[in-house]
Each structure stands twice: as C-alpha cells, then as structure tokens.
Design a protein around this motif. Structure first.
Motif, PDB file in Angstrom:
ATOM      1  N   PHE A 445     -23.999  33.400 -25.804  1.00  0.00           N
ATOM      2  CA  PHE A 445     -22.635  33.841 -25.467  1.00  0.00           C
ATOM      3  C   PHE A 445     -21.660  33.426 -26.568  1.00  0.00           C
ATOM      4  CE2 PHE A 445     -18.464  32.822 -23.717  1.00  0.00           C
ATOM      5  CZ  PHE A 445     -18.111  34.018 -23.095  1.00  0.00           C
ATOM      6  N   HIS A 446     -21.717  32.159 -26.986  1.00  0.00           N
ATOM      7  CA  HIS A 446     -20.763  31.660 -27.984  1.00  0.00           C
ATOM      8  C   HIS A 446     -20.996  32.285 -29.356  1.00  0.00           C
ATOM      9  CE1 HIS A 446     -18.998  28.931 -25.173  1.00  0.00           C
ATOM     10  NE2 HIS A 446     -20.128  28.256 -24.982  1.00  0.00           N
ATOM     11  N   LEU A 447     -22.250  32.531 -29.716  1.00  0.00           N
ATOM     12  CA  LEU A 447     -22.520  33.222 -30.992  1.00  0.00           C
ATOM     13  C   LEU A 447     -22.017  34.658 -30.939  1.00  0.00           C
ATOM     14  CD1 LEU A 447     -26.143  31.934 -31.793  1.00  0.00           C
ATOM     15  CD2 LEU A 447     -24.013  31.264 -32.913  1.00  0.00           C
ATOM     16  N   GLY A 448     -22.156  35.297 -29.768  1.00  0.00           N
ATOM     17  CA  GLY A 448     -21.665  36.662 -29.583  1.00  0.00           C
ATOM     18  C   GLY A 448     -20.156  36.753 -29.661  1.00  0.00           C
ATOM     19  N   GLU A 449     -19.468  35.671 -29.293  1.00  0.00           N
ATOM     20  CA  GLU A 449     -17.999  35.641 -29.383  1.00  0.00           C
ATOM     21  C   GLU A 449     -17.521  35.807 -30.824  1.00  0.00           C
ATOM     22  OE1 GLU A 449     -15.912  32.903 -26.041  1.00  0.00           O
ATOM     23  OE2 GLU A 449     -17.175  31.830 -27.468  1.00  0.00           O
ATOM     24  N   ILE A 450     -18.290  35.281 -31.764  1.00  0.00           N
ATOM     25  CA  ILE A 450     -17.875  35.298 -33.171  1.00  0.00           C
ATOM     26  C   ILE A 450     -17.849  36.719 -33.718  1.00  0.00           C
ATOM     27  CG2 ILE A 450     -18.479  34.551 -35.510  1.00  0.00           C
ATOM     28  CD1 ILE A 450     -19.698  32.025 -34.214  1.00  0.00           C
ATOM     29  N   THR A 451     -18.938  37.457 -33.512  1.00  0.00           N
ATOM     30  CA  THR A 451     -19.047  38.796 -34.104  1.00  0.00           C
ATOM     31  C   THR A 451     -18.504  39.903 -33.214  1.00  0.00           C
ATOM     32  OG1 THR A 451     -21.312  38.909 -33.266  1.00  0.00           O
ATOM     33  CG2 THR A 451     -21.024  38.185 -35.537  1.00  0.00           C
ATOM     34  N   GLY A 452     -18.254  39.586 -31.940  1.00  0.00           N
ATOM     35  CA  GLY A 452     -17.647  40.580 -31.065  1.00  0.00           C
ATOM     36  C   GLY A 452     -18.602  41.229 -30.096  1.00  0.00           C
ATOM     37  N   GLU A 453     -19.856  40.744 -30.025  1.00  0.00           N
ATOM     38  CA  GLU A 453     -20.752  41.248 -28.976  1.00  0.00           C
ATOM     39  C   GLU A 453     -20.208  40.884 -27.604  1.00  0.00           C
ATOM     40  OE1 GLU A 453     -23.989  41.228 -32.216  1.00  0.00           O
ATOM     41  OE2 GLU A 453     -22.245  39.994 -31.763  1.00  0.00           O
ATOM     42  N   VAL A 454     -19.473  39.775 -27.566  1.00  0.00           N
ATOM     43  CA  VAL A 454     -18.802  39.329 -26.331  1.00  0.00           C
ATOM     44  C   VAL A 454     -17.314  39.308 -26.607  1.00  0.00           C
ATOM     45  CG1 VAL A 454     -18.546  37.460 -24.668  1.00  0.00           C
ATOM     46  CG2 VAL A 454     -20.779  37.875 -25.727  1.00  0.00           C
ATOM     47  N   THR A 455     -16.553  40.153 -25.909  1.00  0.00           N
ATOM     48  CA  THR A 455     -15.098  40.197 -26.106  1.00  0.00           C
ATOM     49  C   THR A 455     -14.386  40.384 -24.777  1.00  0.00           C
ATOM     50  OG1 THR A 455     -15.109  42.601 -26.445  1.00  0.00           O
ATOM     51  CG2 THR A 455     -15.253  41.217 -28.416  1.00  0.00           C
ATOM     52  N   THR A 456     -13.102  40.077 -24.792  1.00  0.00           N
ATOM     53  CA  THR A 456     -12.216  40.388 -23.666  1.00  0.00           C
ATOM     54  C   THR A 456     -10.955  41.000 -24.241  1.00  0.00           C
ATOM     55  OG1 THR A 456     -11.079  38.246 -23.744  1.00  0.00           O
ATOM     56  CG2 THR A 456     -13.075  38.381 -22.366  1.00  0.00           C
ATOM     57  N   ASP A 457     -10.210  41.684 -23.420  1.00  0.00           N
ATOM     58  CA  ASP A 457      -8.950  42.278 -23.881  1.00  0.00           C
ATOM     59  C   ASP A 457      -7.989  41.199 -24.371  1.00  0.00           C
ATOM     60  OD1 ASP A 457      -9.960  44.701 -23.266  1.00  0.00           O
ATOM     61  OD2 ASP A 457      -8.621  45.151 -21.598  1.00  0.00           O
ATOM     62  N   ASP A 458      -7.977  40.053 -23.676  1.00  0.00           N
ATOM     63  CA  ASP A 458      -7.084  38.965 -24.085  1.00  0.00           C
ATOM     64  C   ASP A 458      -7.454  38.445 -25.470  1.00  0.00           C
ATOM     65  OD1 ASP A 458      -5.607  39.097 -21.794  1.00  0.00           O
ATOM     66  OD2 ASP A 458      -6.666  37.469 -20.763  1.00  0.00           O
ATOM     67  N   LEU A 459      -8.764  38.292 -25.715  1.00  0.00           N
ATOM     68  CA  LEU A 459      -9.225  37.806 -27.016  1.00  0.00           C
ATOM     69  C   LEU A 459      -8.804  38.763 -28.121  1.00  0.00           C
ATOM     70  CD1 LEU A 459     -10.952  35.932 -28.826  1.00  0.00           C
ATOM     71  CD2 LEU A 459     -12.916  37.380 -28.258  1.00  0.00           C
ATOM     72  N   LEU A 460      -9.058  40.057 -27.931  1.00  0.00           N
ATOM     73  CA  LEU A 460      -8.687  41.044 -28.952  1.00  0.00           C
ATOM     74  C   LEU A 460      -7.182  41.082 -29.141  1.00  0.00           C
ATOM     75  CD1 LEU A 460     -11.109  44.001 -28.087  1.00  0.00           C
ATOM     76  CD2 LEU A 460     -11.385  42.236 -29.821  1.00  0.00           C
ATOM     77  N   GLY A 461      -6.454  40.970 -28.044  1.00  0.00           N
ATOM     78  CA  GLY A 461      -4.987  40.981 -28.129  1.00  0.00           C
ATOM     79  C   GLY A 461      -4.478  39.821 -28.961  1.00  0.00           C
ATOM     80  N   ASN A 462      -5.050  38.628 -28.759  1.00  0.00           N
ATOM     81  CA  ASN A 462      -4.619  37.442 -29.499  1.00  0.00           C
ATOM     82  C   ASN A 462      -4.949  37.557 -30.984  1.00  0.00           C
ATOM     83  OD1 ASN A 462      -3.601  36.122 -27.257  1.00  0.00           O
ATOM     84  ND2 ASN A 462      -5.535  35.099 -26.787  1.00  0.00           N
ATOM     85  N   ILE A 463      -6.117  38.105 -31.285  1.00  0.00           N
ATOM     86  CA  ILE A 463      -6.537  38.210 -32.684  1.00  0.00           C
ATOM     87  C   ILE A 463      -5.680  39.217 -33.444  1.00  0.00           C
ATOM     88  CG2 ILE A 463      -8.395  39.011 -34.215  1.00  0.00           C
ATOM     89  CD1 ILE A 463     -10.379  37.796 -32.189  1.00  0.00           C
ATOM     90  N   PHE A 464      -5.547  40.419 -32.907  1.00  0.00           N
ATOM     91  CA  PHE A 464      -4.887  41.488 -33.665  1.00  0.00           C
ATOM     92  C   PHE A 464      -3.367  41.412 -33.612  1.00  0.00           C
ATOM     93  CE2 PHE A 464      -9.194  43.100 -33.092  1.00  0.00           C
ATOM     94  CZ  PHE A 464      -9.469  43.484 -34.393  1.00  0.00           C
ATOM     95  N   ALA A 465      -2.842  40.606 -32.699  1.00  0.00           N
ATOM     96  CA  ALA A 465      -1.387  40.408 -32.660  1.00  0.00           C
ATOM     97  C   ALA A 465      -0.903  39.691 -33.913  1.00  0.00           C
ATOM     98  CB  ALA A 465      -0.992  39.615 -31.411  1.00  0.00           C
ATOM     99  N   ASN A 466      -1.803  38.975 -34.602  1.00  0.00           N
ATOM    100  CA  ASN A 466      -1.425  38.219 -35.791  1.00  0.00           C
ATOM    101  C   ASN A 466      -1.503  39.063 -37.067  1.00  0.00           C
ATOM    102  OD1 ASN A 466      -1.046  35.748 -34.387  1.00  0.00           O
ATOM    103  ND2 ASN A 466      -3.264  35.470 -34.302  1.00  0.00           N
ATOM    104  N   PHE A 467      -1.960  40.305 -36.953  1.00  0.00           N
ATOM    105  CA  PHE A 467      -2.037  41.190 -38.112  1.00  0.00           C
ATOM    106  C   PHE A 467      -0.663  41.781 -38.428  1.00  0.00           C
ATOM    107  CE2 PHE A 467      -6.424  40.803 -37.560  1.00  0.00           C
ATOM    108  CZ  PHE A 467      -7.127  41.545 -38.499  1.00  0.00           C
ATOM    109  N   CYS A 468      -0.509  42.241 -39.672  1.00  0.00           N
ATOM    110  CA  CYS A 468       0.689  42.979 -39.994  1.00  0.00           C
ATOM    111  C   CYS A 468       0.548  44.417 -39.503  1.00  0.00           C
ATOM    112  CB  CYS A 468       0.939  42.973 -41.509  1.00  0.00           C
ATOM    113  SG  CYS A 468      -0.440  43.582 -42.492  1.00  0.00           S
ATOM    114  N   ILE A 469       1.674  45.049 -39.222  1.00  0.00           N
ATOM    115  CA  ILE A 469       1.651  46.464 -38.811  1.00  0.00           C
ATOM    116  C   ILE A 469       1.271  47.295 -40.043  1.00  0.00           C
ATOM    117  CG2 ILE A 469       3.104  48.400 -38.061  1.00  0.00           C
ATOM    118  CD1 ILE A 469       4.713  46.386 -36.427  1.00  0.00           C
ATOM    119  N   GLY A 470       0.399  48.284 -39.834  1.00  0.00           N
ATOM    120  CA  GLY A 470      -0.053  49.101 -40.957  1.00  0.00           C
ATOM    121  C   GLY A 470      -1.452  48.734 -41.392  1.00  0.00           C
ATOM    122  N   LYS A 471      -1.963  47.620 -40.829  1.00  0.00           N
ATOM    123  CA  LYS A 471      -3.334  47.207 -41.134  1.00  0.00           C
ATOM    124  C   LYS A 471      -4.107  46.993 -39.833  1.00  0.00           C
ATOM    125  CE  LYS A 471      -6.421  46.405 -44.269  1.00  0.00           C
ATOM    126  NZ  LYS A 471      -6.835  47.453 -45.187  1.00  0.00           N
TER     127      LYS A 471
END
Length: 471
Positions: A445-471
């Motif tokens: 489970f924890h190894l899958g979290e790294i590459t994205g085999e295991v994800t949640t909407d909250d996790l993706l939201g937290n990660i991509f919220a830190n990106f700049c717009i346009g990327k």
C-alpha cells in the motif's frame, strides 16, 4: 475524480504573466483543436487544424469574428501523443498583456474554462502519461534553483525513482500472491512460497528502502539549499565573512560588539549546490535584553543547520594567546552538544599574524580541520568554498543514484520500511503466514502511494494545488 476534470477543455497561460517578447497559451481537452480552429485563419490559404498532422506548427491569425487579435504560431499535438494524453494546442502570441487576455477571454466565451493549478500535469497522470512521483518531479524541476536540485528533479521525472519502486513492489506483489494463495489452502497445509527465497527478497527490499530513506538527508538539502550557520563570539568577522561569500554588503559591519542582533540569511550557489548562509548574533554573556533574544536565535539556527562554521579572531589571539584555548573549548562544546553536525573551524584575520602563531593555533586544535582566511581582504574564500563543495557529499548525485527529495515519498518509504521490518520479525520468529500477510499488504500500500497505484482525491488535490497554473 470528477469527470469534469478530464471531459472539458481547459486553457491557461503557460508563460509567466506580464509583458514579454512572446507568451504561450495552452489548451487541452477533447475539443481543444476544434475550438482553436474556429478562431484561427491561416496565412497560407484555408487550413483545417483538425486535419493537420500532429506535432506541427502553423502561422496565422487568431480572430474574433472579423477582428484580428494577433498574428500567432499554433502548435498542434493530437492524443495520445501529447503532454496530457489529450488533444493539446499551444498558441504563441506577442507578449502584450492585452493580447494575452483577449485570446484567453475569447476561448472562455466559447466554452473553455480556466485550468486549475497543475491541471495539465494532473491530466497527464490520469491519462497514464506519467506516474505520481514523476508528476511531482515536474513541480520540483520548475522550482529548481541549482544544478544539483535540477539533476535530482530531472532524474525523478525521467522515471529512475519510479522504476526502482515499481520493481520492488512487483517482486513483493508476486510473493504476496503466493502467500495469499497459501491462506486459501491453509487447511491442506500447502506451501507455495519458498521461505528461503522469500526471506532473501524481504532482506533485499529492506536494504533498498533503507538506502532510499537515508538519501533523503542529502536530497532534502540539495532541493532546498544546505543551511550553514556562521557562529562565534561578537566582532570576530561573521558579518564580514557573509558579505565576502555573497560578494555584497548584505550584513552591517561595525567594530561595536553586538551589532548583529538577528539572524541574516541569503542563498548562493557553489559548484551547482545551493547554500543558505546564516549570519548569527555573537555568542557572549550580556545584560542586553534584545541581544539575548538574538543569541537565543543563534542556538536555534545551529540546531537547524546542516553545517556550522565556527569563526574566531586571530588578531585577538595575537594579543592574548590564552584565547586560543578558549576558542578550542567553545568548538568542543559545540561538538559535544551537536555530535552529528560537521563543525568547520575558521581562523579569521589571518593577514594580521605570522606563521609562528599559525602553527601555535594548529597545535592547540590538534587533529581538527582549520582554515585560515581574511574575510575583510577576501583571501582564503576560494579554499572555504572548495571545502564546502567537498562537505556537500555529492557522491550519490555524481554516481546517478536515486535520491529522495520529496517529503511525501520519504514518509511513504518510512512506513513501508516499518511494515517490512515487521515481516522480517515474523519470518525470524517463524510465526503463521496469515499474521505477517497484513504487514506485506501494508508495505504494498505505502509503495503504491508513491507512484500513484494508490490514490485519493484529497491526496491528488494536495499535490497539484502546489503547482503553478499552466502546468
């Protein structure tokens, strides 16, 4: 994940906002090419962008009905061979803010919406163009400010880290499947997984995870800059040294003791590695309330620093040689209090003494590495920066080894390692397979979290919220 994320067409400015020579607007979505085609007039007769080959560039005008907004270059990338895996169009226009906004608003009026932060890369992940760790490396690559941080991010984006994690996970998954099969046939007392081979695999995974976890200490400082605290008594030249390293008058220099009352920080890159130098308040006993606050901050900065430079004044030593022993004593106190920190000893104002006194200083400091320099005259600064380069320990980087620099990955690796250690204990104790099967699932489970085999909407939201717009 909301279907709207992948079903509609998005647009964003891909270059920095503001006036420039050119600007690039990027669209992605099923209808991106068709929508741009409706407002594009080729300079070379009639041209239908929906019919052109992928990865081609076309000169023409962006028009709003009969009004020409700008002459542009339009790049067409058809799915699935694009950054996002969808139809993508990039519009190179002139860098006027007015033109940028006119084109942006034109497409928004015609059914396109503004992209969220990181949404182009999020779509790339959702469409299988990259895994989650590679997507995070995109943000690190954009924010990299040194050759070292750039190299770490680039290696991760190319999939070196992902490949290593996926190999570990796949090997563990294969054995986990055999162990799960054993549980299904527990009444028959059948053994499908070879215990010796399984133990060797777990030992190998444990060693790799430990190496990756240990690499975070280097990866984190390469990514964020190595913090270096410059400490010592008042008026020994700490601020002068900071100014010499930065080659500018960053800190106030005065003969009055206690001038520096707060930590002053700045960052420079030496041999491809970013360093954050911190000039601190001089350490001494004082009745001054404000200065005491500054001295307390000095001790806090020592705690936070990866490397500590202890500076003492050779000119003072020249007039009172007992001060050599005092400096040696202060260095030993620092080493006792911070045994895991590298203390670099610098004797300042070396231009004011002779070789006899230098030798006396070396004799007192015995086996300690000590550098002699003059911060004021800027002599010996090259020797200092060369020493810093050696201490940066870039061996793993030079050998192109996988280096972990992301705190989320570090946490997941640490959790996976804990689960693997529990499996090792189970094997050594010869406990029932069903008891450590849970720990195997947790590690997967924890190894899958790294590459994205295991994800949640909250996790993706937290990660991509830190990106700049346009990327």
């Amino acid at each position: 994940m909301d279907n709207a994320v992948t079903n509609d067409t998005i647009i964003a400015l891909a270059t920095s906002s503001g006036v420039g020579a050119i600007a690039v607007l990027r669209l992605s979505g099923k209808n991106a090419i068709e929508i741009v085609n409706n407002h594009f007039k080729s300079k070379f007769g009639q041209k239908d962008l929906t019919q052109v080959k992928t990865h081609t560039i076309h000169l023409g005008n962006i028009v709003d009905k009969n009004r020409i907004i700008d002459e542009v270059l339009v790049s067409v990338f058809k799915n699935p061979n694009s950054y996002t895996g969808e139809n993508v169009v990039e519009i190179n226009c002139h860098g006027s803010v007015y033109i940028q906004q006119e084109i942006l608003q034109l497409f928004i009026k015609n059914g396109v919406r503004n992209a969220n932060p990181g949404e182009f890369t999020l779509r790339a992940f959702l469409n299988g163009k990259m895994d989650l760790s590679q997507a995070e490396a995109v943000a690190d690559l954009i924010s990299s400010n040194s050759a070292a941080s750039h190299q770490v991010a680039l290696q991760q984006m190319r999939g070196g880290f992902s490949t290593e994690i996926e190999n570990l996970r796949q090997q563990l998954l294969n054995f986990a499947s055999l162990i799960e099969l054993e549980l299904d046939f527990s009444e028959e007392d059948v053994e499908f997984a070879d215990r010796t081979e399984f133990k060797n695999l777990i030992d190998k995974i444990s060693a790799v995870l430990k190496r990756l976890i240990d690499s975070f200490a280097l990866g984190n400082v390469l990514k964020n800059g190595i913090p270096v605290a410059i400490v010592g008594e008042p008026n020994v030249g700490k601020s002068t040294l900071l100014n010499a390293l930065l080659n500018e008058e960053k800190a106030i220099v005065s003969h009055i003791e206690g001038t520096t009352r707060d930590a002053i920080e700045d960052e420079i890159t030496i041999d491809g590695v970013a360093y954050r130098f911190i000039d601190t308040a001089g350490i001494r006993n004082t009745e001054d309330f404000v200065e005491n606050i500054g001295i307390q901050k000095t001790f806090e900065k020592i705690e936070q620093a990866q490397l500590v430079i202890y500076l003492f004044d050779l000119e003072k030593v020249k007039h009172k040689k007992t001060l050599i022993n005092n400096s040696f004593s202060e260095v030993n106190k620092l080493k006792e209090k911070h045994p895991n920190k590298h203390i670099l000893i610098i004797a300042n104002k070396a231009d004011t003494i002779n070789n006899t006194l230098k030798n006396e200083v070396k004799k007192v400091f015995k086996n300690n590495d000590i550098l002699f320099l003059s911060a004021k005259e800027k002599t010996g600064i090259y020797e200092l920066t060369s020493t810093l380069t050696q201490l940066a320990n870039k061996g793993a980087l030079s050998n192109n080894e996988t280096i972990v620099s992301n705190s989320r990955h570090f946490e997941a690796l640490t959790n996976a390692y804990s689960s693997i250690k529990e499996v090792q204990k189970g094997i050594e104790s010869n406990i029932s397979t069903d008891l450590f099967a849970i720990d195997i699932r947790q590690a997967l489970f924890h190894l899958g979290e790294i590459t994205g085999e295991v994800t949640t909407d909250d996790l993706l939201g937290n990660i991509f919220a830190n990106f700049c717009i346009g990327k």
